[in-house]
Design a protein around this motif. Structure first.
Motif, PDB file in Angstrom:
ATOM      1  N   HIS A 146      -9.358 -23.778  46.950  1.00 52.83           N
ATOM      2  CA  HIS A 146     -10.490 -24.279  47.718  1.00 52.83           C
ATOM      3  C   HIS A 146     -10.004 -24.837  49.050  1.00 52.83           C
ATOM      4  O   HIS A 146      -8.829 -25.150  49.216  1.00 52.83           O
ATOM      5  CB  HIS A 146     -11.181 -25.435  46.977  1.00 52.83           C
ATOM      6  CG  HIS A 146     -11.607 -25.124  45.590  1.00 52.83           C
ATOM      7  ND1 HIS A 146     -12.926 -24.947  45.238  1.00 52.83           N
ATOM      8  CD2 HIS A 146     -10.900 -24.967  44.430  1.00 52.83           C
ATOM      9  CE1 HIS A 146     -13.013 -24.686  43.947  1.00 52.83           C
ATOM     10  NE2 HIS A 146     -11.790 -24.693  43.429  1.00 52.83           N
ATOM     11  N   HIS A 147     -10.937 -24.987  49.992  1.00 52.79           N
ATOM     12  CA  HIS A 147     -10.686 -25.924  51.089  1.00 52.79           C
ATOM     13  C   HIS A 147     -11.612 -27.112  50.883  1.00 52.79           C
ATOM     14  O   HIS A 147     -12.706 -26.977  50.331  1.00 52.79           O
ATOM     15  CB  HIS A 147     -10.836 -25.278  52.458  1.00 52.79           C
ATOM     16  CG  HIS A 147     -12.225 -24.841  52.850  1.00 52.79           C
ATOM     17  ND1 HIS A 147     -12.522 -24.331  54.091  1.00 52.79           N
ATOM     18  CD2 HIS A 147     -13.414 -24.827  52.175  1.00 52.79           C
ATOM     19  CE1 HIS A 147     -13.806 -24.030  54.159  1.00 52.79           C
ATOM     20  NE2 HIS A 147     -14.363 -24.321  53.009  1.00 52.79           N
ATOM     21  N   GLY A 178      -9.785 -17.179  44.933  1.00 48.29           N
ATOM     22  CA  GLY A 178     -10.469 -18.109  45.809  1.00 48.29           C
ATOM     23  C   GLY A 178     -11.748 -18.578  45.156  1.00 48.29           C
ATOM     24  O   GLY A 178     -12.296 -17.916  44.266  1.00 48.29           O
ATOM     25  N   HIS A 179     -12.245 -19.712  45.596  1.00 43.48           N
ATOM     26  CA  HIS A 179     -13.484 -20.252  45.038  1.00 43.48           C
ATOM     27  C   HIS A 179     -14.598 -19.209  45.106  1.00 43.48           C
ATOM     28  O   HIS A 179     -15.398 -19.068  44.177  1.00 43.48           O
ATOM     29  CB  HIS A 179     -13.863 -21.514  45.812  1.00 43.48           C
ATOM     30  CG  HIS A 179     -15.027 -22.262  45.263  1.00 43.48           C
ATOM     31  ND1 HIS A 179     -15.517 -23.408  45.834  1.00 43.48           N
ATOM     32  CD2 HIS A 179     -15.815 -22.036  44.194  1.00 43.48           C
ATOM     33  CE1 HIS A 179     -16.551 -23.852  45.145  1.00 43.48           C
ATOM     34  NE2 HIS A 179     -16.766 -23.037  44.151  1.00 43.48           N
ATOM     35  N   ARG A 180     -14.654 -18.444  46.205  1.00 41.85           N
ATOM     36  CA  ARG A 180     -15.728 -17.474  46.398  1.00 41.85           C
ATOM     37  C   ARG A 180     -15.681 -16.322  45.390  1.00 41.85           C
ATOM     38  O   ARG A 180     -16.659 -15.580  45.255  1.00 41.85           O
ATOM     39  CB  ARG A 180     -15.683 -16.892  47.816  1.00 41.85           C
ATOM     40  CG  ARG A 180     -14.413 -16.114  48.127  1.00 41.85           C
ATOM     41  CD  ARG A 180     -14.461 -15.464  49.499  1.00 41.85           C
ATOM     42  NE  ARG A 180     -14.565 -16.436  50.574  1.00 41.85           N
ATOM     43  CZ  ARG A 180     -14.635 -16.092  51.866  1.00 41.85           C
ATOM     44  NH1 ARG A 180     -14.639 -14.823  52.213  1.00 41.85           N
ATOM     45  NH2 ARG A 180     -14.709 -17.019  52.791  1.00 41.85           N
ATOM     46  N   ASP A 181     -14.573 -16.177  44.688  1.00 44.73           N
ATOM     47  CA  ASP A 181     -14.492 -15.129  43.666  1.00 44.73           C
ATOM     48  C   ASP A 181     -15.310 -15.472  42.430  1.00 44.73           C
ATOM     49  O   ASP A 181     -15.669 -14.579  41.651  1.00 44.73           O
ATOM     50  CB  ASP A 181     -13.039 -14.878  43.264  1.00 44.73           C
ATOM     51  CG  ASP A 181     -12.214 -14.303  44.414  1.00 44.73           C
ATOM     52  OD1 ASP A 181     -12.751 -13.443  45.136  1.00 44.73           O
ATOM     53  OD2 ASP A 181     -11.063 -14.726  44.592  1.00 44.73           O
ATOM     54  N   GLY A 182     -15.595 -16.757  42.238  1.00 41.66           N
ATOM     55  CA  GLY A 182     -16.367 -17.170  41.080  1.00 41.66           C
ATOM     56  C   GLY A 182     -17.760 -17.655  41.407  1.00 41.66           C
ATOM     57  O   GLY A 182     -18.567 -17.877  40.505  1.00 41.66           O
ATOM     58  N   PRO A 198     -12.811 -20.594  49.986  1.00 39.14           N
ATOM     59  CA  PRO A 198     -12.028 -21.590  50.724  1.00 39.14           C
ATOM     60  C   PRO A 198     -11.932 -21.340  52.228  1.00 39.14           C
ATOM     61  O   PRO A 198     -10.957 -21.761  52.868  1.00 39.14           O
ATOM     62  CB  PRO A 198     -10.653 -21.439  50.087  1.00 39.14           C
ATOM     63  CG  PRO A 198     -10.546 -19.975  49.806  1.00 39.14           C
ATOM     64  CD  PRO A 198     -11.940 -19.548  49.404  1.00 39.14           C
ATOM     65  N   GLY A 199     -12.903 -20.678  52.802  1.00 41.88           N
ATOM     66  CA  GLY A 199     -12.852 -20.340  54.217  1.00 41.88           C
ATOM     67  C   GLY A 199     -12.161 -18.999  54.417  1.00 41.88           C
ATOM     68  O   GLY A 199     -11.217 -18.655  53.713  1.00 41.88           O
ATOM     69  N   ARG A 200     -12.627 -18.258  55.386  1.00 36.22           N
ATOM     70  CA  ARG A 200     -12.120 -16.896  55.609  1.00 36.22           C
ATOM     71  C   ARG A 200     -10.623 -16.871  55.875  1.00 36.22           C
ATOM     72  O   ARG A 200      -9.900 -16.007  55.369  1.00 36.22           O
ATOM     73  CB  ARG A 200     -12.872 -16.275  56.794  1.00 36.22           C
ATOM     74  CG  ARG A 200     -12.441 -14.853  57.148  1.00 36.22           C
ATOM     75  CD  ARG A 200     -13.363 -14.273  58.201  1.00 36.22           C
ATOM     76  NE  ARG A 200     -13.409 -15.102  59.395  1.00 36.22           N
ATOM     77  CZ  ARG A 200     -12.524 -14.987  60.395  1.00 36.22           C
ATOM     78  NH1 ARG A 200     -11.544 -14.103  60.338  1.00 36.22           N
ATOM     79  NH2 ARG A 200     -12.635 -15.768  61.454  1.00 36.22           N
TER      80      ARG A 200
END
Length: 546
Positions: free
Chosen positions: A382-383, A515-519, A525-527
């Protein structure tokens, strides 16, 4: 996922269980505890904490005072000193569909900043739906926290977003629709992390904990709940659990229970076992001093969770070389490894980790006890979305602020992340319970079970993370995933607890380092940081010797 009380330990057994398992000599440099004849157990020197939270209600800033629809905020005003802020509201399941902007006045100079945007989407962090932490009745909706540095003035405006809302007319033209109402109970939270130093930098002498003798006796392995040692093998790691689990993990379990006030919480609602009484418990390692549970503070409990890696009150867990780490792995988890894993364990050298005591955690803020999950199959990166203006020397203050924001403002039981990494590559312990253990976090909504969360301090939508940060993420995951047999370049399956990408109960194939966006559908966590995860996976695998 429901936390259950599974153990309550007699008063006199706390010290006997304080040090779960001493690493072999080759795994040192972490010093072993002194014998009772040499010196008493020393309680961690609690930081001189003076942190606080100011909570200011938002009010309408325009004449349109329709319920929830008007722009709300806090007009420019003087406040007590603070360094981090965020906006919270009553219902954690309600989104803030709009924009949040703040201006702050720098302490000392009186200079006001320009308007800064605050990340409004933070629901993707936190405990899983239907979990005990989520169902506690305490959680609130919130924006991401924003680090602004030492400030004593603030101005906030929250505007509902109607940009994408329109209604069709009979003739086919479109007219703007009313903006969605803002959440109820909006409040501005201003967090002062306090001015504290670590125990290593202070000359105070820690207060000794009185000794209480406890008879030596065998600790039965049946005291360990099945939730900690599932009988089924982990297909992703090949590790064995259940009947072959060593008594060392029993001691870890009992130690955590005793030193956290007799409470160890697991994620299996069907599992409840009673721990042995004080007279059937013994210490791990000859000469381990005994203490009274009544003298154990939350600071001691949090420190004792790492007692296999560092002495009580340590401000950091020192790094180990590859050979020492492999020896430590065999000592801590050897009974759970396959024959092949014992012959050639894949694990990265243990990195240096600043403990909760090291960054000045006020252990009285969090809920007592620890919650564990069964294993660690994946790491979510994450960020923190707190901005990039902090100095590395301020990282402990940023972490204390996030911790206080998560607990006091959002109603969580502890800081959500298992680990935190700063821009200089320093690694910090996050949620309490032991850095080498499968501590249940609140970081990736729907996928907190059997995973860990790593927050990189900063915002990395357009800013690139430092090479030191990426290297730290790689070294941390190489070690922690290696403890549980994880391959940083591999894939694994996690069962969704519910979210906006995957329905509850779905088995999802994910990268072991994700990355967080995978779930969850999120920018986190930002590009820029997300783009570095491939490099982190490759480096972590190299550190493991793959």
């Amino acid at each position: 996922m429901r936390g259950l009380l599974t153990s309550s330990i007699g008063v006199t057994c706390a010290a006997a269980l304080a040090l779960p398992l001493t690493p072999p000599a080759s795994a040192a440099p972490a010093p072993t505890a002194p014998s009772a004849e040499v010196a008493p157990v020393v309680a961690p020197d609690a930081p001189d904490l003076s942190g606080s939270t100011q909570s200011l209600p938002l009010t309408p800033l325009t004449r349109d005072r329709a319920a929830g629809a008007a722009e709300q905020g806090v007009p420019r005003r003087d406040v007590r000193p603070f360094s981090l802020l965020g906006v919270v509201w009553d219902d954690p399941d309600t989104d803030l569909d709009g924009t949040v902007q703040v201006r702050t006045r720098k302490t000392g100079t009186g200079a006001w900043s320009g308007w800064q945007d605050v990340e409004t989407h933070y629901a993707d962090h936190g405990a899983d739906p239907d979990s005990a932490e989520r169902a506690s009745g305490h959680p609130r909706g919130a924006t991401a926290p924003l680090w602004v540095g030492d400030s004593d003035g603030v101005e906030v405006r929250v505007r509902p977003d109607a940009s994408h809302r329109a209604e069709g007319t009979v003739r086919g033209t479109r007219t703007p629709a009313a903006p969605a109402p803002l959440p109820a109970g909006l409040r501005l939270e201003l967090v002062d992390p306090g001015d504290t130093t670590t125990s290593a930098a202070r000359s105070k002498t820690a207060e000794a904990v009185p000794d209480t003798a406890v008879p030596d006796a065998a600790v039965p392995d049946t005291a360990v709940p099945d939730a900690v040692f599932p009988d089924a093998p982990d297909t992703a790691t090949g590790a064995r659990h259940g009947a072959d689990a060593p008594s060392g993990r029993t001691a870890d379990f009992l130690s955590a229970a005793a030193l956290s006030g007799g409470t160890v919480l697991t994620t299996d609602p069907a599992t409840t076992r009673t721990a042995p009484s004080a007279h059937s418990a013994r210490s791990i390692g000859a000469g381990t001093p005994r203490t009274a549970a009544s003298a154990v503070s939350p600071s001691v409990a949090a420190s004792a969770a790492n007692a296999a890696l560092a002495p009580l009150g340590a401000s950091e867990i020192s790094a180990l070389d590859a050979a020492g780490t492999r020896s430590e792995l065999l000592a801590l988890r050897g009974g759970e490894l396959t024959k092949a894993q014992r012959a050639k364990p894949y694990i990265g050298p243990r990195p240096r980790i600043v403990t909760r005591h090291g960054w000045g955690a006020d252990e009285k803020l969090r809920e007592s006890g620890f919650r564990y999950t069964s294993t660690v199959k994946a790491a979510f990166v994450h960020h923190s979305a707190t901005g990039n203006s902090y100095k590395c020397s301020q990282a402990p203050s940023v972490i204390r602020s996030i911790y206080r924001y998560h607990v006091k403002s959002l109603g969580w039981r502890d800081i959500g992340y298992n680990f935190v990494v700063d821009k200089c590559g320093t690694i910090y312990e996050g949620r309490a319970g032991g850095v080498a253990k499968a501590v249940l976090g609140a970081h990736t909504l729907g996928f907190n079970t059997n995973s860990m969360g790593i927050a990189v301090l900063g915002t990395f939508t357009s800013t690139k993370p430092s090479s030191a940060t990426v290297k730290a993420v790689a070294s941390l995951t190489a070690w922690k995933l290696g403890l549980f047999g994880g391959n940083p370049k591999g894939k694994t399956y996690l069962k969704s607890g519910g979210g906006n990408l995957y329905p509850k109960g779905k088995n999802v194939r994910l990268n072991v380092i994700s990355g967080h966006r995978d779930g969850f559908a999120t920018e986190c966590p930002g590009r820029q940081l997300y783009g570095k995860l491939g490099s982190a996976r490759n480096t972590a695998a190299t550190y493991q010797g793959r």
